[in-house]
Design an enzyme around this catalytic site. Structure first.
Site, PDB file in Angstrom:
ATOM      1  N   ASP A  40       0.619  -1.277   0.017  1.00 46.54           N
ATOM      2  CA  ASP A  40      -0.075  -0.106   0.063  1.00 46.54           C
ATOM      3  C   ASP A  40       0.931   1.287   0.095  1.00 46.54           C
ATOM      4  OD1 ASP A  40      -2.331   1.403   0.211  1.00 46.54           O
ATOM      5  OD2 ASP A  40      -2.898   0.881   2.316  1.00 46.54           O
ATOM      6  N   TYR A 127      -1.104  -8.610   7.248  1.00 53.87           N
ATOM      7  CA  TYR A 127      -2.424  -9.591   7.827  1.00 53.87           C
ATOM      8  C   TYR A 127      -2.463 -10.904   8.119  1.00 53.87           C
ATOM      9  CZ  TYR A 127      -5.300  -5.205   6.568  1.00 53.87           C
ATOM     10  OH  TYR A 127      -5.908  -4.013   6.852  1.00 53.87           O
TER      11      TYR A 127
HETATM   12  P1  ADP Z   1      -1.405  -7.313   3.923  1.00 55.80           P
HETATM   13  O1  ADP Z   1      -1.651  -6.159   4.667  1.00 55.80           O
HETATM   14  O2  ADP Z   1      -2.551  -7.658   2.863  1.00 55.80           O
HETATM   15  O3  ADP Z   1      -0.969  -8.478   4.228  1.00 55.80           O
HETATM   16  P2  ADP Z   1       1.093  -6.423   2.719  1.00 55.80           P
HETATM   17  O4  ADP Z   1       1.484  -5.010   2.250  1.00 55.80           O
HETATM   18  O5  ADP Z   1       1.805  -6.176   4.284  1.00 55.80           O
HETATM   19  O6  ADP Z   1      -0.397  -6.453   2.747  1.00 55.80           O
HETATM   20  O7  ADP Z   1       1.824  -7.614   2.354  1.00 55.80           O
HETATM   21  C1  ADP Z   1       1.078  -8.025   1.136  1.00 55.80           C
HETATM   22  C2  ADP Z   1       2.438  -8.483   0.221  1.00 55.80           C
HETATM   23  O8  ADP Z   1       2.850  -7.658  -0.717  1.00 55.80           O
HETATM   24  C3  ADP Z   1       3.504  -9.266   0.959  1.00 55.80           C
HETATM   25  O9  ADP Z   1       3.949 -10.349   0.253  1.00 55.80           O
HETATM   26  C4  ADP Z   1       4.716  -8.183   0.742  1.00 55.80           C
HETATM   27  O10 ADP Z   1       5.926  -8.903   0.742  1.00 55.80           O
HETATM   28  C5  ADP Z   1       4.245  -7.778  -0.639  1.00 55.80           C
HETATM   29  N1  ADP Z   1       4.729  -6.637  -1.074  1.00 55.80           N
HETATM   30  C6  ADP Z   1       5.371  -5.407  -0.598  1.00 55.80           C
HETATM   31  N2  ADP Z   1       5.880  -4.530  -1.199  1.00 55.80           N
HETATM   32  C7  ADP Z   1       5.215  -4.863  -2.644  1.00 55.80           C
HETATM   33  C8  ADP Z   1       5.807  -4.392  -3.916  1.00 55.80           C
HETATM   34  N3  ADP Z   1       6.149  -2.977  -4.072  1.00 55.80           N
HETATM   35  N4  ADP Z   1       5.294  -5.057  -4.806  1.00 55.80           N
HETATM   36  C9  ADP Z   1       4.565  -6.315  -4.661  1.00 55.80           C
HETATM   37  N5  ADP Z   1       4.794  -6.768  -3.723  1.00 55.80           N
HETATM   38  C10 ADP Z   1       5.105  -6.216  -2.417  1.00 55.80           C
END
Ligand code: ADP
Length: 178
Positions: A40, A127
């Site tokens: 995000d 999450y």
């Molecule tokens: P959630 O709160 O839904 O768990 P997160 O952002 O904490 O979401 O993590 C979801 C996934 O996105 C994780 O596998 C994390 O490593 C990954 N992630 C973080 N940054 C990026 C990015 N720039 N591009 C793709 N995936 C990412």
């Protein structure tokens, strides 16, 4: 790694979702849609402050639902914001809520005439959804969607690290082909 389902392509790559040129990228957001950490934060940094301004007008997003915005400075013209389940909080409902987050994102893409969508691994970061449980749900939901909606041509999972890519590759090998 990629497979064809009907005429659509489902592919897995390791990378940064903010760099994708698909019609939309999906944000694993929180219900406020006002930004956060992880993917995000990266999407908001890539899009610039106009994204947050638009998100303030969207009225938040319930778990398992999705909302669309413009992509601003991103290569992708649109961001689809979805909210995945919190694994420990949502308990027995977590699998259906996770499937719903993927399905609603694709429905919103389809309603807006989009043909290619990139997803991160929803809910497996902050999450807390275990990767080995989340990956098969993610892939099966997308494959089932393709069967009913031939307008979506490409779904690319953009997995941030090798461990996440490996879990999705394993799940793709085991994906039922019916
Ligand atoms: P959630 O709160 O839904 O768990 P997160 O952002 O904490 O979401 O993590 C979801 C996934 O996105 C994780 O596998 C994390 O490593 C990954 N992630 C973080 N940054 C990026 C990015 N720039 N591009 C793709 N995936 C990412």
């Amino acid at each position: 790694m990629q497979i064809k389902v009907n005429n659509a392509t489902l592919e897995l790559v390791q990378g940064d979702i903010t760099q994708q040129g698909t019609d939309a990228i999906v944000n694993a957001a929180n219900p406020t849609l006002l930004g956060g950490g992880g993917v995000d934060g990266a999407i908001h940094r890539g899009a610039g402050p106009d994204l947050l301004a638009e998100c303030r007008t969207l009225g938040g997003c319930e778990t398992g639902d999705a909302k669309i915005s413009n992509g601003y400075n991103l290569k992708a013209k649109h961001v689809i914001h979805t909210v995945g389940p919190v694994y420990r909080r949502d308990g027995k409902q977590a699998p259906e809520l996770l499937a719903s987050a993927y399905r609603r994102s694709l429905e919103v893409a389809s309603e807006n005439g989009l043909k290619s969508v990139a997803f991160p691994s929803i809910s497996t970061g902050a999450y807390g959804y275990p990767l080995t449980e989340a990956a098969p749900i993610a892939l099966k939901t997308v494959a089932d969607f393709f069967k009913a909606h031939p307008d979506i041509e490409l779904v690319r999972f953009v997995l941030f690290d090798g461990k996440t890519l490996a879990a999705y590759e394993e799940a793709l090998k085991r994906l039922p082909s019916d």
